[in-house]
Design a protein around this motif. Structure first.
Motif, PDB file in Angstrom:
ATOM      1  N   LYS A  33       0.837  -1.244  -0.099  1.00 17.55           N
ATOM      2  CA  LYS A  33      -0.024   0.020  -0.062  1.00 17.55           C
ATOM      3  C   LYS A  33       0.942   1.269  -0.002  1.00 17.55           C
ATOM      4  O   LYS A  33       0.456   2.146  -0.739  1.00 17.55           O
ATOM      5  N   TYR A  34       1.983   1.233   0.677  1.00 16.91           N
ATOM      6  CA  TYR A  34       2.723   2.500   0.682  1.00 16.91           C
ATOM      7  C   TYR A  34       3.434   2.585  -0.495  1.00 16.91           C
ATOM      8  O   TYR A  34       3.645   3.670  -0.723  1.00 16.91           O
ATOM      9  N   GLN A  35       4.093   1.473  -1.157  1.00 17.59           N
ATOM     10  CA  GLN A  35       4.727   1.445  -2.364  1.00 17.59           C
ATOM     11  C   GLN A  35       3.727   2.195  -3.426  1.00 17.59           C
ATOM     12  O   GLN A  35       4.224   3.097  -4.391  1.00 17.59           O
ATOM     13  N   PHE A  41       8.050   0.981  -6.507  1.00 17.79           N
ATOM     14  CA  PHE A  41       7.877  -0.282  -6.715  1.00 17.79           C
ATOM     15  C   PHE A  41       9.078  -1.337  -6.497  1.00 17.79           C
ATOM     16  O   PHE A  41       8.940  -2.343  -7.327  1.00 17.79           O
ATOM     17  N   HIS A  42      10.214  -0.945  -5.846  1.00 10.83           N
ATOM     18  CA  HIS A  42      11.194  -1.913  -6.020  1.00 10.83           C
ATOM     19  C   HIS A  42      10.780  -3.140  -5.372  1.00 10.83           C
ATOM     20  O   HIS A  42       9.971  -3.390  -4.255  1.00 10.83           O
ATOM     21  N   PRO A  43      11.247  -4.382  -5.876  1.00  2.00           N
ATOM     22  CA  PRO A  43      10.744  -5.552  -5.377  1.00  2.00           C
ATOM     23  C   PRO A  43      11.247  -6.268  -4.190  1.00  2.00           C
ATOM     24  O   PRO A  43      10.605  -6.914  -3.418  1.00  2.00           O
ATOM     25  N   LEU A  44      12.160  -5.481  -3.644  1.00  2.00           N
ATOM     26  CA  LEU A  44      12.868  -5.826  -2.308  1.00  2.00           C
ATOM     27  C   LEU A  44      11.712  -5.620  -1.058  1.00  2.00           C
ATOM     28  O   LEU A  44      11.702  -6.173  -0.173  1.00  2.00           O
ATOM     29  N   HIS A  45      10.610  -4.833  -1.651  1.00  5.61           N
ATOM     30  CA  HIS A  45       9.521  -4.554  -0.514  1.00  5.61           C
ATOM     31  C   HIS A  45       8.390  -5.348  -0.833  1.00  5.61           C
ATOM     32  O   HIS A  45       7.459  -5.109   0.073  1.00  5.61           O
ATOM     33  N   HIS A  46       8.144  -5.977  -1.883  1.00  4.55           N
ATOM     34  CA  HIS A  46       7.153  -6.825  -1.926  1.00  4.55           C
ATOM     35  C   HIS A  46       7.152  -8.336  -2.510  1.00  4.55           C
ATOM     36  O   HIS A  46       6.147  -9.166  -2.528  1.00  4.55           O
ATOM     37  N   LYS A  53      16.775 -13.955  -2.775  1.00  3.42           N
ATOM     38  CA  LYS A  53      17.784 -14.042  -3.815  1.00  3.42           C
ATOM     39  C   LYS A  53      18.731 -13.077  -3.709  1.00  3.42           C
ATOM     40  O   LYS A  53      19.842 -13.089  -3.946  1.00  3.42           O
ATOM     41  N   THR A  54      18.279 -11.759  -3.127  1.00  4.22           N
ATOM     42  CA  THR A  54      19.188 -10.731  -2.848  1.00  4.22           C
ATOM     43  C   THR A  54      20.034 -10.758  -1.513  1.00  4.22           C
ATOM     44  O   THR A  54      20.886 -10.039  -1.059  1.00  4.22           O
ATOM     45  N   GLY A  55      19.614 -11.710  -0.724  1.00  2.83           N
ATOM     46  CA  GLY A  55      20.499 -11.907   0.424  1.00  2.83           C
ATOM     47  C   GLY A  55      19.570 -11.541   1.839  1.00  2.83           C
ATOM     48  O   GLY A  55      20.276 -11.463   2.848  1.00  2.83           O
ATOM     49  N   PHE A  56      18.461 -11.023   1.627  1.00  5.33           N
ATOM     50  CA  PHE A  56      17.494 -10.672   2.815  1.00  5.33           C
ATOM     51  C   PHE A  56      16.585 -11.963   3.080  1.00  5.33           C
ATOM     52  O   PHE A  56      16.187 -12.701   2.484  1.00  5.33           O
ATOM     53  N   PRO A  57      16.313 -12.007   4.393  1.00  2.00           N
ATOM     54  CA  PRO A  57      15.319 -13.136   4.798  1.00  2.00           C
ATOM     55  C   PRO A  57      13.899 -13.009   4.415  1.00  2.00           C
ATOM     56  O   PRO A  57      13.256 -13.853   4.490  1.00  2.00           O
ATOM     57  N   SER A  58      13.591 -11.779   4.096  1.00  2.00           N
ATOM     58  CA  SER A  58      12.342 -11.470   3.609  1.00  2.00           C
ATOM     59  C   SER A  58      12.292 -10.118   2.976  1.00  2.00           C
ATOM     60  O   SER A  58      13.182  -9.328   2.936  1.00  2.00           O
ATOM     61  N   VAL A  59      11.003  -9.807   2.427  1.00  2.00           N
ATOM     62  CA  VAL A  59      10.846  -8.268   2.199  1.00  2.00           C
ATOM     63  C   VAL A  59      10.937  -7.666   3.369  1.00  2.00           C
ATOM     64  O   VAL A  59      10.772  -8.086   4.445  1.00  2.00           O
ATOM     65  N   PHE A  60      11.207  -6.214   3.174  1.00  2.00           N
ATOM     66  CA  PHE A  60      11.159  -5.261   4.279  1.00  2.00           C
ATOM     67  C   PHE A  60      10.447  -3.967   3.771  1.00  2.00           C
ATOM     68  O   PHE A  60      10.495  -3.730   2.850  1.00  2.00           O
ATOM     69  N   SER A  61      10.170  -3.280   4.875  1.00  3.03           N
ATOM     70  CA  SER A  61       9.376  -1.874   4.663  1.00  3.03           C
ATOM     71  C   SER A  61      10.287  -0.819   3.931  1.00  3.03           C
ATOM     72  O   SER A  61      11.629  -0.862   4.245  1.00  3.03           O
ATOM     73  N   VAL A  62       9.790  -0.185   3.253  1.00  2.90           N
ATOM     74  CA  VAL A  62      10.216   1.181   2.464  1.00  2.90           C
ATOM     75  C   VAL A  62      10.362   2.070   3.951  1.00  2.90           C
ATOM     76  O   VAL A  62       9.582   2.112   4.628  1.00  2.90           O
TER      77      VAL A  62
END
Length: 142
Positions: A33-35, A41-46, A53-62
């Motif tokens: 919703k914030y995006q 709309f960077h995919p790291l956040h959704h 694949k980028t090395g994070f455990p999950s999506v994270f907030s903007v």
């Protein structure tokens, strides 16, 4: 310079702390919703797969989502129409399920010709105790 302010309904003094407020746990839907509102709309956040694949455990907030929550907290208290400055520093990422608690402390109070100038230190903490944001704000009360 005075160290207290009195408005029609509000008495403020240096060192006074605002009532903290804890927002409901953050969700992936909150992130999306914030995006949509921000146009980021960077995919790291959704996209969980992309984030992993980028090395994070999950999506994270903007980070600006937390800034918006902190701004809402403090303007609900002192009024958006009296806000003159709002500044934050991003300190920690926020993940789905994080509960954020916002708080504020009065650091300056001054009577001026324009009104009562109030400066606050602002904090937004994750349930782990780490700061998601730290900042400050200035208000000019009638």
């Amino acid at each position: 310079m005075s160290d207290t302010v009195t408005t029609d309904k509000l008495y403020l003094a240096v060192g006074q702390e605002a009532e903290p407020f804890t927002f409901p746990p953050l969700t992936r839907t909150d992130f999306v919703k914030y995006q949509g509102a921000s146009g980021d709309f960077h995919p790291l956040h959704h996209d969980d797969e992309f984030a992993k694949k980028t090395g994070f455990p999950s999506v994270f907030s903007v980070g600006m989502l937390q800034a918006g929550l902190l701004a809402t907290y403090v303007t609900d208290w002192l009024g958006v129409e009296t806000l003159r400055r709002f500044k934050v520093r991003f300190a920690d990422q926020c993940w789905p399920g994080d509960e954020l608690t916002c708080s504020a402390i009065v650091t300056e109070v001054e009577e001026t010709e324009q009104g009562r100038r109030v400066v606050l230190d602002l904090f937004c903490r994750r349930q782990s105790g780490s700061y998601a944001l730290k900042g400050d704000a200035e208000f000019l009360l009638p």
